[in-house]
Enzyme design. Structure first.
Site, PDB file in Angstrom:
ATOM      1  N   HIS A  70       7.344 -10.436   0.952  1.00  0.00           N
ATOM      2  CA  HIS A  70       5.926 -10.084   0.766  1.00  0.00           C
ATOM      3  C   HIS A  70       5.504 -10.294  -0.685  1.00  0.00           C
ATOM      4  O   HIS A  70       5.882  -9.531  -1.570  1.00  0.00           O
ATOM      5  CB  HIS A  70       5.664  -8.631   1.163  1.00  0.00           C
ATOM      6  N   HIS A  72       2.032 -12.090  -3.153  1.00  0.00           N
ATOM      7  CA  HIS A  72       0.739 -12.786  -3.234  1.00  0.00           C
ATOM      8  C   HIS A  72       0.856 -13.822  -4.346  1.00  0.00           C
ATOM      9  O   HIS A  72       0.573 -13.531  -5.508  1.00  0.00           O
ATOM     10  CB  HIS A  72      -0.383 -11.800  -3.540  1.00  0.00           C
ATOM     11  N   GLN A 165      -8.432 -10.879   2.367  1.00  0.00           N
ATOM     12  CA  GLN A 165      -8.449  -9.802   1.368  1.00  0.00           C
ATOM     13  C   GLN A 165      -9.685  -8.910   1.462  1.00  0.00           C
ATOM     14  O   GLN A 165      -9.630  -7.716   1.233  1.00  0.00           O
ATOM     15  CB  GLN A 165      -8.367 -10.425  -0.036  1.00  0.00           C
ATOM     16  N   HIS A 223      -1.650  -6.464   6.353  1.00  0.00           N
ATOM     17  CA  HIS A 223      -1.718  -5.403   5.337  1.00  0.00           C
ATOM     18  C   HIS A 223      -2.269  -4.190   6.070  1.00  0.00           C
ATOM     19  O   HIS A 223      -3.470  -4.106   6.317  1.00  0.00           O
ATOM     20  CB  HIS A 223      -2.640  -5.811   4.195  1.00  0.00           C
ATOM     21  N   GLU A 226      -2.855   0.422   3.916  1.00  0.00           N
ATOM     22  CA  GLU A 226      -2.400   0.548   2.522  1.00  0.00           C
ATOM     23  C   GLU A 226      -3.381   1.461   1.793  1.00  0.00           C
ATOM     24  O   GLU A 226      -4.233   1.021   1.015  1.00  0.00           O
ATOM     25  CB  GLU A 226      -2.308  -0.816   1.838  1.00  0.00           C
ATOM     26  N   ASP A 322       5.405  -7.951  -3.735  1.00  0.00           N
ATOM     27  CA  ASP A 322       3.956  -7.819  -3.619  1.00  0.00           C
ATOM     28  C   ASP A 322       3.200  -8.586  -4.710  1.00  0.00           C
ATOM     29  O   ASP A 322       2.421  -9.476  -4.401  1.00  0.00           O
ATOM     30  CB  ASP A 322       3.531  -6.341  -3.609  1.00  0.00           C
ATOM     31  N   TRP A 328      -2.977  -6.156  -9.412  1.00  0.00           N
ATOM     32  CA  TRP A 328      -2.335  -5.011  -8.763  1.00  0.00           C
ATOM     33  C   TRP A 328      -1.026  -4.608  -9.417  1.00  0.00           C
ATOM     34  O   TRP A 328      -0.429  -3.603  -9.051  1.00  0.00           O
ATOM     35  CB  TRP A 328      -2.113  -5.320  -7.279  1.00  0.00           C
TER      36      TRP A 328
HETATM   37 ZN   LIG Z   1       0.328  -7.144  -0.309  1.00  0.00          ZN
END
Ligand SMILES: [Zn+2]
Length: 426
Positions: A70, A72, A165, A223, A226, A322, A328
């Protein structure tokens, strides 16, 4: 090539135990013969053939390659562009990314992703599932990732998830963008139910994605929930669709941090459905301990899903990075050892056997999530892809952050690191 004196953790293909709890590891020194990029033999003291190249592992640990389940990649190395995420929340991260997304170019995405994929390769990662934001009418990042998936295929396997997203039902033409992404050849479809405007949209988005995936023969990686809201229950819908449509292990729920906050009565009821569904879970323990609990006062929730309980119930769980230096997560290198190390602390999986087995979170369990099948694993007849760590066991590798001395992919060296030499002068 003959790899001699390798220490292997015991890897039983029939073993379906997930993650930390479960089967024992039986270390033992073995040799691995590689012929034409495939494991031709694995066993103790294989006789050396004339002229055969020998790699003496010297009792060090050999694992199948690390699998990033996982990440991005489209947003890597964009932290602070044009401004930093000051609150540290997921939702401000989405706002900051929307600003950066406005000036993405294919060349910009490719340059950043290329840098990070090479970084990951140095840590022994050979398989990467990346979520790519498709809430962009131009699909710029997706175009870049589709090109890179082909260009880098001999070095790394990249799986692409079409990730909405900013929502499917809550974003203009969200459904059409998902369909276009499917047409363009993504490997999996995503969703983001906790970001949709309403609970109804959340359910609708999951129904839409599961139906589209079933229709197109694609994997699903959502996702899911979350958020620290105990009422965020996209997971039950996703699991029900996975079960009813027969998608089962083709479906993955990522993050599921709301599960951290579910009451135990609800979780116990839900666990039955999760087990029935056969779906996979990905926890991102580093980034979620950073993003979650941000609007708690004290006590602050850890915000990581119930890895221990899921694993003990036989559900497949893997760990992912991630984010790397993006809106993030301001830090991150792509070294999955760091994710396991933090993950074990946060989920309190620090029994000896749990530590010993924890390589699975970023190898075999993650490979199951990615559906790598016969393309992965230290078994005769499979591609000779493996990593050699500068440690005699996973316990030692994890504790000492041992470097990956060599990473071989289908019998070919793709990355190497010199052992660290340290002197203490007393
Ligand atoms: Zn993610």
């Amino acid at each position: 090539m003959l790899v001699t004196n390798a220490t292997l953790p015991w890897l039983d293909a029939a073993d379906s135990s997930a993650g930390a709890a479960g089967s024992p590891v039986s270390p033992g020194s073995v040799d691995l013969r590689v012929v034409d990029g495939v494991f031709a033999a694995i066993g103790p003291s294989l006789p050396r053939e004339p002229g055969e190249e020998v790699l003496d592992a010297g009792g060090r640990l050999v694992l199948p390659p690390f699998v990033e389940s996982h990440i991005h990649l489209d947003s890597v190395l964009t932290a602070g562009q044009p401004e930093p995420n000051r609150s540290g929340t997921l939702f401000e991260g989405i706002e900051r990314w929307a600003q950066r997304k406005a000036f993405l170019t294919v060349a910009d995405v490719k340059e950043r992703v290329h840098r990070v994929v090479r970084q990951q390769a140095g840590f022994g990662v050979q398989f990467v599932r990346t979520h790519v934001d498709v809430t962009d009418p131009a699909l710029t990042a997706l175009t870049a990732l589709l090109e890179l998936r082909e260009e880098l295929a001999e070095w790394v396997t990249i799986q692409i998830v079409a990730f909405p997203q900013e929502g499917i039902c809550s974003f203009p033409d969200g459904r059409a963008l998902m369909e276009r992404a499917a047409d363009l050849g993504v490997d999996a479809l995503g969703a983001i139910p906790h970001f949709e405007f309403t609970r109804e949209y959340a359910v609708e988005s999951l129904n839409f994605v599961c139906a589209l995936a079933a229709d197109r023969g694609l994997l699903v990686d959502v996702h899911c929930d979350e958020i620290d809201d105990e009422a965020s229950r996209g997971l039950e819908t996703l699991a029900a669709r996975a079960y009813e449509l027969g998608l089962g292990p083709r479906v993955t729920a990522s993050h599921t941090t709301a599960m951290h906050s579910y009451n135990n009565a609800y979780f116990t009821r839900l666990l039955r459905l999760l087990t029935l569904s056969g779906m996979n879970f990905v926890a991102n323990p580093v980034v979620n301990t950073h993003l979650q609990g941000r609007i708690d006062s004290y006590p602050k929730r850890r915000g990581v899903t119930r890895v221990k309980e899921l694993s003990e119930a036989g559900v497949n769980v893997s760990f992912g990075t991630d984010d790397i230096v993006d809106p993030w997560n301001p830090l991150g290198t792509g070294n999955l050892r760091d994710v396991v190390h933090t993950g074990l602390y946060v989920t309190q999986l620090l029994g000896h056997q749990e530590i010993t087995d924890s390589y699975r979170f970023v190898t075999t369990n993650a490979a199951r999530t990615l559906h790598l099948g016969d393309g992965y694993g230290l078994e005769v007849g499979r591609p000779a892809s493996f990593v050699l760590l500068d440690a005699g066991s996973w316990y030692e590798a994890l504790n000492w952050n041992a470097p990956v001395l060599a990473s071989y992919r289908r019998g070919r060296l793709v990355a190497r690191t010199e052992p660290v030499h340290r002197e203490v002068l007393f």
